[in-house]
Design a protein around this motif. Structure first.
Motif, PDB file in Angstrom:
ATOM      1  N   PRO A 163      30.506  26.828  40.043  1.00 39.55           N
ATOM      2  CA  PRO A 163      30.578  26.864  38.583  1.00 39.55           C
ATOM      3  C   PRO A 163      31.961  27.260  38.067  1.00 39.55           C
ATOM      4  CG  PRO A 163      29.375  28.767  39.430  1.00 39.55           C
ATOM      5  CD  PRO A 163      29.619  27.861  40.588  1.00 39.55           C
ATOM      6  N   SER A 164      32.777  27.891  38.910  1.00 37.45           N
ATOM      7  CA  SER A 164      34.093  28.341  38.448  1.00 37.45           C
ATOM      8  C   SER A 164      35.056  28.419  39.626  1.00 37.45           C
ATOM      9  CB  SER A 164      33.985  29.734  37.805  1.00 37.45           C
ATOM     10  OG  SER A 164      33.659  30.681  38.817  1.00 37.45           O
ATOM     11  N   ILE A 165      36.343  28.432  39.303  1.00 37.57           N
ATOM     12  CA  ILE A 165      37.371  28.627  40.323  1.00 37.57           C
ATOM     13  C   ILE A 165      37.183  29.988  40.997  1.00 37.57           C
ATOM     14  CG2 ILE A 165      39.834  29.078  40.593  1.00 37.57           C
ATOM     15  CD1 ILE A 165      40.384  26.883  38.602  1.00 37.57           C
ATOM     16  N   GLN A 166      36.897  31.004  40.164  1.00 30.59           N
ATOM     17  CA  GLN A 166      36.710  32.342  40.704  1.00 30.59           C
ATOM     18  C   GLN A 166      35.626  32.348  41.786  1.00 30.59           C
ATOM     19  OE1 GLN A 166      38.368  35.397  39.260  1.00 30.59           O
ATOM     20  NE2 GLN A 166      37.711  36.192  41.248  1.00 30.59           N
ATOM     21  N   ALA A 167      34.518  31.669  41.520  1.00 31.48           N
ATOM     22  CA  ALA A 167      33.410  31.651  42.484  1.00 31.48           C
ATOM     23  C   ALA A 167      33.830  30.969  43.783  1.00 31.48           C
ATOM     24  CB  ALA A 167      32.205  30.935  41.873  1.00 31.48           C
ATOM     25  N   ALA A 168      34.630  29.912  43.682  1.00 25.61           N
ATOM     26  CA  ALA A 168      35.086  29.214  44.888  1.00 25.61           C
ATOM     27  C   ALA A 168      36.015  30.106  45.708  1.00 25.61           C
ATOM     28  CB  ALA A 168      35.800  27.914  44.503  1.00 25.61           C
ATOM     29  N   VAL A 169      36.927  30.793  45.014  1.00 26.11           N
ATOM     30  CA  VAL A 169      37.885  31.639  45.740  1.00 26.11           C
ATOM     31  C   VAL A 169      37.188  32.887  46.282  1.00 26.11           C
ATOM     32  CG1 VAL A 169      40.014  32.959  45.577  1.00 26.11           C
ATOM     33  CG2 VAL A 169      39.846  30.746  44.448  1.00 26.11           C
ATOM     34  N   ASP A 170      36.278  33.471  45.499  1.00 23.05           N
ATOM     35  CA  ASP A 170      35.520  34.617  46.013  1.00 23.05           C
ATOM     36  C   ASP A 170      34.784  34.242  47.294  1.00 23.05           C
ATOM     37  OD1 ASP A 170      36.360  36.198  43.945  1.00 23.05           O
ATOM     38  OD2 ASP A 170      34.470  36.156  42.830  1.00 23.05           O
ATOM     39  N   SER A 171      34.202  33.062  47.322  1.00 24.74           N
ATOM     40  CA  SER A 171      33.502  32.620  48.534  1.00 24.74           C
ATOM     41  C   SER A 171      34.459  32.558  49.714  1.00 24.74           C
ATOM     42  CB  SER A 171      32.884  31.236  48.308  1.00 24.74           C
ATOM     43  OG  SER A 171      31.980  31.267  47.236  1.00 24.74           O
ATOM     44  N   CYS A 215      52.337  29.773  47.402  1.00 24.90           N
ATOM     45  CA  CYS A 215      51.359  30.447  48.249  1.00 24.90           C
ATOM     46  C   CYS A 215      51.325  31.910  47.808  1.00 24.90           C
ATOM     47  CB  CYS A 215      51.770  30.313  49.714  1.00 24.90           C
ATOM     48  SG  CYS A 215      50.621  31.021  50.894  1.00 24.90           S
ATOM     49  N   VAL A 216      50.132  32.416  47.504  1.00 31.00           N
ATOM     50  CA  VAL A 216      50.014  33.780  46.955  1.00 31.00           C
ATOM     51  C   VAL A 216      48.958  34.557  47.738  1.00 31.00           C
ATOM     52  CG1 VAL A 216      50.691  33.002  44.648  1.00 31.00           C
ATOM     53  CG2 VAL A 216      48.256  33.107  45.254  1.00 31.00           C
ATOM     54  N   PRO A 217      49.000  35.893  47.644  1.00 29.34           N
ATOM     55  CA  PRO A 217      47.914  36.667  48.256  1.00 29.34           C
ATOM     56  C   PRO A 217      46.571  36.202  47.698  1.00 29.34           C
ATOM     57  CG  PRO A 217      49.712  38.121  47.603  1.00 29.34           C
ATOM     58  CD  PRO A 217      50.034  36.760  47.056  1.00 29.34           C
ATOM     59  N   LEU A 218      45.574  36.121  48.570  1.00 32.57           N
ATOM     60  CA  LEU A 218      44.272  35.573  48.175  1.00 32.57           C
ATOM     61  C   LEU A 218      43.711  36.236  46.929  1.00 32.57           C
ATOM     62  CD1 LEU A 218      42.207  35.102  51.458  1.00 32.57           C
ATOM     63  CD2 LEU A 218      43.033  33.373  49.863  1.00 32.57           C
ATOM     64  N   SER A 219      43.886  37.552  46.826  1.00 32.02           N
ATOM     65  CA  SER A 219      43.269  38.270  45.708  1.00 32.02           C
ATOM     66  C   SER A 219      43.849  37.828  44.369  1.00 32.02           C
ATOM     67  CB  SER A 219      43.449  39.774  45.881  1.00 32.02           C
ATOM     68  OG  SER A 219      44.828  40.095  45.917  1.00 32.02           O
ATOM     69  N   CYS A 220      45.044  37.272  44.379  1.00 38.59           N
ATOM     70  CA  CYS A 220      45.688  36.832  43.142  1.00 38.59           C
ATOM     71  C   CYS A 220      45.461  35.351  42.858  1.00 38.59           C
ATOM     72  CB  CYS A 220      47.197  37.077  43.213  1.00 38.59           C
ATOM     73  SG  CYS A 220      47.628  38.750  43.701  1.00 38.59           S
ATOM     74  N   LEU A 221      44.809  34.664  43.770  1.00 29.01           N
ATOM     75  CA  LEU A 221      44.727  33.212  43.662  1.00 29.01           C
ATOM     76  C   LEU A 221      43.963  32.745  42.419  1.00 29.01           C
ATOM     77  CD1 LEU A 221      45.518  30.564  44.992  1.00 29.01           C
ATOM     78  CD2 LEU A 221      43.474  30.717  46.405  1.00 29.01           C
ATOM     79  N   PRO A 222      42.790  33.319  42.099  1.00 24.33           N
ATOM     80  CA  PRO A 222      42.071  32.814  40.913  1.00 24.33           C
ATOM     81  C   PRO A 222      42.924  32.928  39.653  1.00 24.33           C
ATOM     82  CG  PRO A 222      40.646  34.233  42.217  1.00 24.33           C
ATOM     83  CD  PRO A 222      42.030  34.369  42.798  1.00 24.33           C
ATOM     84  N   GLU A 223      43.541  34.091  39.467  1.00 24.17           N
ATOM     85  CA  GLU A 223      44.389  34.320  38.288  1.00 24.17           C
ATOM     86  C   GLU A 223      45.537  33.297  38.232  1.00 24.17           C
ATOM     87  OE1 GLU A 223      46.110  38.117  39.034  1.00 24.17           O
ATOM     88  OE2 GLU A 223      47.992  37.629  37.982  1.00 24.17           O
ATOM     89  N   VAL A 224      46.184  33.076  39.360  1.00 25.33           N
ATOM     90  CA  VAL A 224      47.313  32.132  39.376  1.00 25.33           C
ATOM     91  C   VAL A 224      46.828  30.711  39.121  1.00 25.33           C
ATOM     92  CG1 VAL A 224      49.141  31.137  40.814  1.00 25.33           C
ATOM     93  CG2 VAL A 224      48.756  33.606  40.825  1.00 25.33           C
ATOM     94  N   LEU A 225      45.693  30.346  39.682  1.00 26.40           N
ATOM     95  CA  LEU A 225      45.150  29.004  39.459  1.00 26.40           C
ATOM     96  C   LEU A 225      44.811  28.807  37.986  1.00 26.40           C
ATOM     97  CD1 LEU A 225      42.786  28.570  42.563  1.00 26.40           C
ATOM     98  CD2 LEU A 225      44.748  27.128  42.016  1.00 26.40           C
ATOM     99  N   LEU A 226      44.165  29.808  37.382  1.00 18.06           N
ATOM    100  CA  LEU A 226      43.761  29.659  35.979  1.00 18.06           C
ATOM    101  C   LEU A 226      44.974  29.584  35.060  1.00 18.06           C
ATOM    102  CD1 LEU A 226      40.640  32.008  35.952  1.00 18.06           C
ATOM    103  CD2 LEU A 226      40.683  29.498  35.759  1.00 18.06           C
ATOM    104  N   GLU A 227      45.960  30.444  35.296  1.00 13.32           N
ATOM    105  CA  GLU A 227      47.177  30.390  34.474  1.00 13.32           C
ATOM    106  C   GLU A 227      47.883  29.054  34.635  1.00 13.32           C
ATOM    107  OE1 GLU A 227      49.743  33.720  35.240  1.00 13.32           O
ATOM    108  OE2 GLU A 227      48.166  35.168  34.761  1.00 13.32           O
ATOM    109  N   THR A 228      47.846  28.527  35.851  1.00 18.30           N
ATOM    110  CA  THR A 228      48.512  27.256  36.115  1.00 18.30           C
ATOM    111  C   THR A 228      47.809  26.122  35.380  1.00 18.30           C
ATOM    112  OG1 THR A 228      49.263  28.080  38.241  1.00 18.30           O
ATOM    113  CG2 THR A 228      49.249  25.687  37.958  1.00 18.30           C
ATOM    114  N   LYS A 229      46.490  26.165  35.364  1.00 17.08           N
ATOM    115  CA  LYS A 229      45.749  25.115  34.651  1.00 17.08           C
ATOM    116  C   LYS A 229      46.026  25.186  33.148  1.00 17.08           C
ATOM    117  CE  LYS A 229      41.571  23.926  35.976  1.00 17.08           C
ATOM    118  NZ  LYS A 229      41.766  22.558  36.504  1.00 17.08           N
ATOM    119  N   LYS A 230      46.141  26.415  32.641  1.00 19.66           N
ATOM    120  CA  LYS A 230      46.449  26.564  31.218  1.00 19.66           C
ATOM    121  C   LYS A 230      47.855  26.017  30.928  1.00 19.66           C
ATOM    122  CE  LYS A 230      46.616  29.895  27.443  1.00 19.66           C
ATOM    123  NZ  LYS A 230      47.927  29.425  27.002  1.00 19.66           N
TER     124      LYS A 230
END
Lengths: 480, 480
Positions: B250-258, B365-380
């Motif tokens: 349902p979200s990028i966050q959910a994919a990265v959390d998995s 390439c970023v630390p995994l914990s920062c990936l959702p935030e970076v992906l969302l900012e990039t999409k914006k």
């Protein structure tokens, strides 16, 4: 001659060494101004404590020892020594095995053990940053509640940045890699005092293709390119299940064949350690055990309950097809500890073969397919040389140690040991191996390094050393 | 300015470049004498074929192209050019993405694809040696009967030595590592023509602590320190079982959390690739598929039958706890190929979003914990910048690509793309990441490299470059 090459340190400072004009009260005061008076010592006993590691190399004490607490202090110490042309030697736990810390030209030993902070633990990213003095056991204690651990285990409770400096590995490397695969970034004080972050400050991506791989260059540089003051390390999840096992074989070939087949089957074995029958006998006597005195593998399996069971079953089938004995098992931590005690105490068990004598460990690493032949020739050479030297090996990596026990007062025996060690190094080179899998070059293997890598590689290494340490002040006389 | 920085190549040779006094018939004859007349070309079409890679960087053709067949010929070519001060550029398959092969100062392009021999396959030791022109697919075809494979897969059928030069990685790196972890030794022709074996000639131990890690230094050196003419690689056993799966979130966050939870559970997943909803839509249209247009993970599991089942079960539980869809499955090679076709064709699917236009791939390439935030900012940022750029990521490593589709004739759009790419690079740097996980610095990321590693690291890299290539003739203008 051979004995001096392998076991002695350069005699310069004891012969016609030039007077050390820099060694003045004024200079010492400048060190004291940086780290505080009590953190500088010129006492003979302190200097001698810092003049050798756990190897047989002759004690060459530094002229002074300083204990910085911060990277800024290390930087100032380096700059001060650099401006006056004073050699500097980084010092961690002193558990090296190749004379890496001996002050062959005197100078200032910089003991980094008071830099002991752990920071930036990021469990989600599997990363942590440790200062120079943090040991691997201290880190793993710190990590206990996090579900993570740092697996590289060279035996000694060495400082992690010292392990970076020597490219250490040990029993878990077959599964988790050596220090090379587990360092993401380094903070380094360069010889002139500038502070370098090999991958950029505070960076910790799992991979990068940004510029030259400075991190990799400093891993294994043995203190000759700079002071490693902080390391950002890759952590691993503590496995859900761990099982240990021991198994005896009718021959060395059978033990090594089993190892190759386990690896070829893609079994993610965590540890696979070889002990020869001499080592097993020594362990039995030292620890009051009754293992069969045969070539033996100590194994450890990490994973989920189910995957560990599967690994064990597959390994047992391979082992038995090679004539191995039934497994002796251990699942619980205490039982695993007892089972592995023989392996963990191997060094002391070897020393106990000749009480009061000293130990010297060789360190060749060869392609797996050549390992049986090299092991057998080495055992024959031991017999021919009338030397005591049980064998223990990280056999999954093709790396093994011959724990030679000798009388350091007996010049003739020292010469025999040195000659044997050189022959063993050349035996490894002859089959495409290396003279050092994990202990480094230090003082004694410089000639073997030349033979191993050749003149072009050696001159390339020298060019790099000259570029980064143009005054040759960083741990001079080592590696090259 | 930004556009030129990110996408252009230095304009020197097109402006007031000094006349090339070395470019004489006599010089060309000396090249012909080394490799044979038909193996030297100065034809415009040939030079232009060698003046760019698959990136958007401006075509800068070399003055001549030579095709050596042996390391001796490469050595002679290098020495000839060195003595006359002629720039040289190594060329493999030309599939790089950062302009690494553009001849910004002209010179001689050395096309290494005719050096295509595979030798020294040692199945027991999991090693093989490949010449510069051998591609990864050619190697895996050669290995087919051996039960072994080389897993590093950047997508393109690149030459393995080119992959060494750029520290390539790709979809399997989360399990098998990048090129850095899979190279044991390199044969390198230095700028002056001397032949270096980074770990010593014919050496292939699984690990070594012998001297400076020259192998690691040349991995990722992008042709700026020497010609990589042979690589000794570490091979892996072909897994008994392979299962592929796809799952929507349902979200990028959910994919990265998995993804983080799969890694934290220690599951040895072989591939875990992320595609955003824009990429999935593009794939559906390009390949006539009907996947949900949601953030999606493509997964692959390698192991024994039993361990793969266990991995799949554990991963499915994690995915469902994060709201992921049921898995779509594939076990047999053909079905796996169909399932993964969307991922494999992502680049072409992205290009098809705007037919006739070109693609430019970012690579942070970023630390995994920062990936959702970076992906969302990039999409914006993509939306704000009015750019087309589906996202695809090697999410297990925190590495992702934004496949920007642009009109190379539209200067304003090129500028917007360049600005976006710079902002994305800085966004990665701000969270402790890197501007390049696997494509390298090449021409366009030199400013970002400076920001990423800092002045001390950059000057250390320059010192190394100066030491090894004092005339700055090896692929000049790249990386530094």
């Amino acid at each position: 001659m051979a004995a001096r090459r392998a076991l002695g340190c350069a005699a310069r400072r004891f012969s016609a060494a030039p007077a050390k004009e820099w060694l003045t009260e004024d200079f010492l005061n400048s060190l004291r101004a940086i780290v505080g008076g009590p953190n500088v010592s010129t006492a003979t006993v302190v200097r001698e404590q810092h003049g050798q590691d756990e190897s047989m190399h002759r004690n060459c004490p530094p002229d002074a020892v300083a204990w910085p607490r911060t990277v800024e202090q290390v930087s100032l110490l380096a700059a001060t020594c650099y401006s006056r042309g004073v050699p500097v030697i980084p010092f961690g736990t002193g558990t090296g095995l190749e004379g890496g810390v001996t002050a062959v030209q005197g100078g200032v030993c910089v003991n980094l053990t008071k830099m002991d902070q752990i920071s930036e633990l990021n469990p989600e990213d599997f990363t942590v940053a440790v200062e120079a003095g943090v040991t691997r056991k201290a880190l793993n204690k710190y990590l206990r509640e996090s579900g993570l651990w740092f697996p590289v285990d060279p035996g000694a409770d060495a400082s992690l940045c010292g392990m970076v400096a020597t490219a250490a590995s040990g029993t878990n490397a077959v599964r988790y890699g050596t220090m090379r695969q587990n360092v993401l970034n380094l903070q380094v004080v360069l010889p002139d005092g500038r502070v370098l972050h090999t991958a950029g400050q505070s960076r910790r991506p799992r991979k990068s293709a940004a510029g030259y791989h400075l991190t990799g260059l400093f891993v294994g540089s043995e203190g000759t390119l700079g002071f490693i003051t902080q390391a950002t390390l890759r952590l691993h999840g503590i496995p859900e299940a761990t099982v240990a096992a021991i198994c005896a074989f009718p021959s060395i070939q059978a033990a090594v064949d089993s190892t190759v087949q386990v690896l070829q089957a893609g079994l993610p074995i965590a540890r696979i350690e070889f002990l020869d029958e001499v080592m097993m006998g020594a362990c039995n006597r030292y620890s009051g055990l009754s293992y069969a005195e045969l070539p033996t593998l100590f194994l450890e399996f990490h994973g989920t309950q189910q995957s560990v069971e599967e690994q064990v079953g597959a390994t047992e089938a391979i082992v038995q097809s090679n004539g191995g004995s039934d497994f002796a098992w251990a699942r619980e931590p205490e039982a695993r500890g007892r089972l592995w005690a023989a392996r963990h105490n191997a060094w002391y068990a070897a020393l106990a073969l000749r009480p009061g004598k000293k130990g010297y460990s060789t360190d060749v690493c060869v392609p797996l397919s050549c390992l049986p032949e090299v092991l057998l020739e080495t055992k024959k050479d031991l017999l021919d040389s009338k030397l005591t030297g049980p064998l223990v090996g990280h056999v999954g990596d093709g790396n093994f140690h011959c724990l030679l026990i000798l009388d350091p007062e007996d010049a003739e025996e020292k010469e025999r040991v040195a000659d044997f060690a050189e022959r063993l190094g050349r035996r490894a080179l002859a089959v495409g191996g290396t003279c050092t899998g994990e202990h480094g070059i230090g003082l004694g293997k410089r000639q073997l390094l030349r033979e191993e890598v050749g003149e072009v590689a050696l001159s390339t290494m020298r060019q790099i050393k000259m570029a980064l340490d143009p005054k040759n002040l960083m741990n001079p006389g080592k590696v090259l």
